[in-house]
Design a protein around this motif. Sequence first.
Motif, PDB file in Angstrom:
ATOM      1  N   PHE A 265       0.852  -1.189   0.000  1.00 56.72           N
ATOM      2  CA  PHE A 265       0.000   0.000   0.000  1.00 56.72           C
ATOM      3  C   PHE A 265       0.889   1.240   0.000  1.00 56.72           C
ATOM      4  N   TYR A 266       0.280   2.381  -0.208  1.00 61.81           N
ATOM      5  CA  TYR A 266       0.984   3.657  -0.176  1.00 61.81           C
ATOM      6  C   TYR A 266       0.413   4.505   0.949  1.00 61.81           C
ATOM      7  N   ARG A 267       1.300   5.182   1.681  1.00 58.80           N
ATOM      8  CA  ARG A 267       0.815   6.147   2.654  1.00 58.80           C
ATOM      9  C   ARG A 267       0.159   7.311   1.898  1.00 58.80           C
ATOM     10  N   VAL A 268      -0.732   8.007   2.574  1.00 58.30           N
ATOM     11  CA  VAL A 268      -1.355   9.189   1.965  1.00 58.30           C
ATOM     12  C   VAL A 268      -0.254  10.203   1.655  1.00 58.30           C
ATOM     13  N   GLY A 269      -0.192  10.618   0.401  1.00 59.23           N
ATOM     14  CA  GLY A 269       0.844  11.560  -0.011  1.00 59.23           C
ATOM     15  C   GLY A 269       2.166  10.900  -0.323  1.00 59.23           C
ATOM     16  N   GLY A 270       2.224   9.571  -0.249  1.00 58.58           N
ATOM     17  CA  GLY A 270       3.491   8.865  -0.483  1.00 58.58           C
ATOM     18  C   GLY A 270       3.593   8.319  -1.889  1.00 58.58           C
ATOM     19  N   HIS A 271       4.829   8.010  -2.301  1.00 63.91           N
ATOM     20  CA  HIS A 271       5.077   7.476  -3.643  1.00 63.91           C
ATOM     21  C   HIS A 271       5.800   6.132  -3.595  1.00 63.91           C
ATOM     22  N   ALA A 272       6.329   5.780  -2.430  1.00 60.66           N
ATOM     23  CA  ALA A 272       7.031   4.503  -2.296  1.00 60.66           C
ATOM     24  C   ALA A 272       6.093   3.470  -1.666  1.00 60.66           C
ATOM     25  N   PRO A 273       6.013   2.292  -2.261  1.00 58.94           N
ATOM     26  CA  PRO A 273       5.122   1.261  -1.684  1.00 58.94           C
ATOM     27  C   PRO A 273       5.645   0.767  -0.329  1.00 58.94           C
ATOM     28  N   VAL A 274       4.709   0.478   0.547  1.00 61.23           N
ATOM     29  CA  VAL A 274       5.030  -0.060   1.873  1.00 61.23           C
ATOM     30  C   VAL A 274       4.450  -1.468   1.953  1.00 61.23           C
ATOM     31  N   LYS A 275       5.231  -2.415   2.484  1.00 61.45           N
ATOM     32  CA  LYS A 275       4.750  -3.794   2.606  1.00 61.45           C
ATOM     33  C   LYS A 275       4.562  -4.129   4.080  1.00 61.45           C
ATOM     34  N   SER A 276       3.455  -4.751   4.378  1.00 59.10           N
ATOM     35  CA  SER A 276       3.159  -5.130   5.759  1.00 59.10           C
ATOM     36  C   SER A 276       2.527  -6.520   5.764  1.00 59.10           C
ATOM     37  N   LYS A 277       3.069  -7.403   6.596  1.00 59.57           N
ATOM     38  CA  LYS A 277       2.530  -8.761   6.700  1.00 59.57           C
ATOM     39  C   LYS A 277       1.585  -8.794   7.909  1.00 59.57           C
ATOM     40  N   VAL A 278       0.301  -8.809   7.625  1.00 59.79           N
ATOM     41  CA  VAL A 278      -0.704  -8.668   8.678  1.00 59.79           C
ATOM     42  C   VAL A 278      -1.813  -9.691   8.474  1.00 59.79           C
ATOM     43  N   ARG A 279      -2.244 -10.299   9.570  1.00 60.84           N
ATOM     44  CA  ARG A 279      -3.450 -11.123   9.512  1.00 60.84           C
ATOM     45  C   ARG A 279      -4.645 -10.206   9.763  1.00 60.84           C
ATOM     46  N   VAL A 280      -5.647 -10.256   8.906  1.00 65.23           N
ATOM     47  CA  VAL A 280      -6.810  -9.380   9.022  1.00 65.23           C
ATOM     48  C   VAL A 280      -8.008 -10.166   9.546  1.00 65.23           C
ATOM     49  N   ILE A 281      -8.618  -9.608  10.585  1.00 61.30           N
ATOM     50  CA  ILE A 281      -9.896 -10.116  11.097  1.00 61.30           C
ATOM     51  C   ILE A 281     -10.881  -8.957  11.007  1.00 61.30           C
ATOM     52  N   ALA A 282     -12.003  -9.174  10.358  1.00 60.60           N
ATOM     53  CA  ALA A 282     -13.013  -8.126  10.195  1.00 60.60           C
ATOM     54  C   ALA A 282     -14.283  -8.519  10.940  1.00 60.60           C
ATOM     55  N   ALA A 283     -15.069  -7.521  11.293  1.00 60.05           N
ATOM     56  CA  ALA A 283     -16.326  -7.782  12.005  1.00 60.05           C
ATOM     57  C   ALA A 283     -17.377  -6.789  11.548  1.00 60.05           C
ATOM     58  N   THR A 284     -18.635  -7.219  11.597  1.00 60.18           N
ATOM     59  CA  THR A 284     -19.735  -6.330  11.238  1.00 60.18           C
ATOM     60  C   THR A 284     -21.024  -6.827  11.874  1.00 60.18           C
ATOM     61  N   HIS A 285     -21.920  -5.885  12.168  1.00 66.43           N
ATOM     62  CA  HIS A 285     -23.253  -6.259  12.635  1.00 66.43           C
ATOM     63  C   HIS A 285     -24.245  -6.243  11.476  1.00 66.43           C
ATOM     64  N   GLN A 286     -23.765  -5.858  10.275  1.00 68.88           N
ATOM     65  CA  GLN A 286     -24.633  -5.731   9.114  1.00 68.88           C
ATOM     66  C   GLN A 286     -24.629  -7.009   8.272  1.00 68.88           C
ATOM     67  N   ASP A 287     -25.640  -7.138   7.430  1.00 66.95           N
ATOM     68  CA  ASP A 287     -25.720  -8.234   6.471  1.00 66.95           C
ATOM     69  C   ASP A 287     -24.943  -7.809   5.230  1.00 66.95           C
ATOM     70  N   LEU A 288     -23.714  -8.292   5.090  1.00 64.49           N
ATOM     71  CA  LEU A 288     -22.861  -7.837   3.987  1.00 64.49           C
ATOM     72  C   LEU A 288     -23.378  -8.295   2.632  1.00 64.49           C
ATOM     73  N   GLU A 289     -24.058  -9.448   2.601  1.00 64.74           N
ATOM     74  CA  GLU A 289     -24.642  -9.870   1.326  1.00 64.74           C
ATOM     75  C   GLU A 289     -25.667  -8.852   0.840  1.00 64.74           C
ATOM     76  N   LEU A 290     -26.490  -8.344   1.745  1.00 63.85           N
ATOM     77  CA  LEU A 290     -27.451  -7.310   1.370  1.00 63.85           C
ATOM     78  C   LEU A 290     -26.739  -6.035   0.942  1.00 63.85           C
ATOM     79  N   ARG A 291     -25.669  -5.690   1.656  1.00 64.19           N
ATOM     80  CA  ARG A 291     -24.897  -4.487   1.288  1.00 64.19           C
ATOM     81  C   ARG A 291     -24.295  -4.648  -0.110  1.00 64.19           C
ATOM     82  N   VAL A 292     -23.857  -5.859  -0.428  1.00 69.09           N
ATOM     83  CA  VAL A 292     -23.298  -6.117  -1.762  1.00 69.09           C
ATOM     84  C   VAL A 292     -24.376  -5.953  -2.821  1.00 69.09           C
ATOM     85  N   ARG A 293     -25.566  -6.540  -2.567  1.00 69.97           N
ATOM     86  CA  ARG A 293     -26.649  -6.439  -3.553  1.00 69.97           C
ATOM     87  C   ARG A 293     -27.120  -5.003  -3.722  1.00 69.97           C
ATOM     88  N   ALA A 294     -27.006  -4.216  -2.650  1.00 73.10           N
ATOM     89  CA  ALA A 294     -27.424  -2.817  -2.728  1.00 73.10           C
ATOM     90  C   ALA A 294     -26.352  -1.935  -3.345  1.00 73.10           C
TER      91      ALA A 294
END
Length: 520
Positions: A265-294
């Motif tokens: 990814f690039y920092r805001v205002g940056g031109h050099a790519p930054v690499k980060s090894k991260v495990r991502v866990i996401a959460a939501t109380h919404q119905d994402l399938e409905l959000r996708v269809r909408a």
Amino acid sequence: MKPIWIVDDDPSIRFVLEKALARENLPTRSFTHPREVLDALADADASDAARLPPQVLISDIRMPGGSGLQLLEQVRAQQPGLPVIIMTAYSDLDSAVSAFQRGAFEYLAKPFDLPKAVELIRRAVEESQREEIIEEQQPLQAEMLGQAPAMQDVFRAIGRLSQSQVTVLITGESGSGKELVARALHKHSPVSGGPFVAINTAAIPKDLLESELFGHERGAFTGAQTQRRGRFEQADGGTLFLDEIGDMPFDLQTRLLRVLSDGHFYRVGGHAPVKSKVRVIAATHQDLELRVRAGAFREDLFHRLNVIRLRLPALRERKEDVSMLARHFLQQSARQLGVEPKRIAESALQRLEEFSFPGNVRQLENICHWLTVMAPAQQISVKDLPPEVLQEHPGAAISSVVPLTEAVPPVSVESGFGEPVMAAAGGVEPQAASSADELLAGAAMLTWEPLMNVQARALLESGQTDVWDVLSRRFESHLIRTALLVTHGRRMEAAQRLGIGRNTITRKIQELGLDVSEEH
């Protein structure tokens, strides 16, 4: 069974209680003054039948060998979970208050009705035995608690994922404990030695969220005086928890997808790519399938996040856990406030189990904190429960949704979820209700879901293309206005009751253009 210890300088009181308890098959051990009790307590051994510790202690308040209140304090310091019943012939307010402040289970005035006294002692025995079972089953600093089958499924899933760094999507209602699950997944993962970084994407304004996630270079925008590392960089080698991912702005979803794809990814205002090894866990109380269809959530990002999905049950789906959680939170609140933990009667627990808990576990935790501060006695009874629990009508948590095929009177598309809709659909003018009870009674006869179905269908069939935004704005506006009305304009309390953050409610008020003022 461990004996009931009786301490009183009056031999007649000791004799009467010994005989009455013997008829109930409850063993006893008697003492004449507090010093004997303390010596016996120090010598008690649960493995020796002759030196068993007490199941319950019954003590007179005034004795030649010392004060029953002082004994209560000393015993509670050594055995906090031991129920202590204080007896006295001096039925004055100060004695009663002092007894409860020091953690007495109950206050028994002499002369007492013997059957009622025995009933009280038996309740204390049951409470003591229940606490022993809970202490055996429940670690003091448990990460998560739950005996319900749905929670056991969650625990099993966390165990299966303990050797993996796969992306996980946690779904569940607000307040159900999604961040606790995320922290548990991190703790029991191969990257547990790395940082756990959490960010609530709904609580940060859109203009700042990009910088929060990816960082910025010096001079990237007004106020960017130095280079700043974003959450992805901060979480390098660990876990990044993206809470309320369903509220992430659409353009940022594209950037997030790229990071998840190749880790760059690039920092805001940056031109050099930054690499980060991260495990991502996401959460939501919404119905994402409905959000996708909408069209409000990218389908490719949804599939990238939805590798493993864990659904966290609402508290009303795991009623059997309410008792355990309530006791845990009462203990936790007592430690935080530096006071004696309060006990809760079975009748009060039953009432809590019947409550719908719209705010889920977070709401139960808040209620227990409120009870620790506000309940007048050490034993919490039904009447001590907060108003929202006592005022809920039986079955209020269960709503019946009327299918669209049933006869529903036509509703104007222009009307919101407010008064015109209710009047048209139910023939009841909300303004005519003279009290909150009448409004609740009217609402019990009519649910809002079929009305929303009618409006949504009318808008969709008219060819309108922003139905999601139109109805969402109306719903959120009415919900926030109602919460502010109930809390007399106090935003922090309104946000707490809605189960959202203060930043979220402030942002929503601004986005929706609501004309509200906050009381101080």
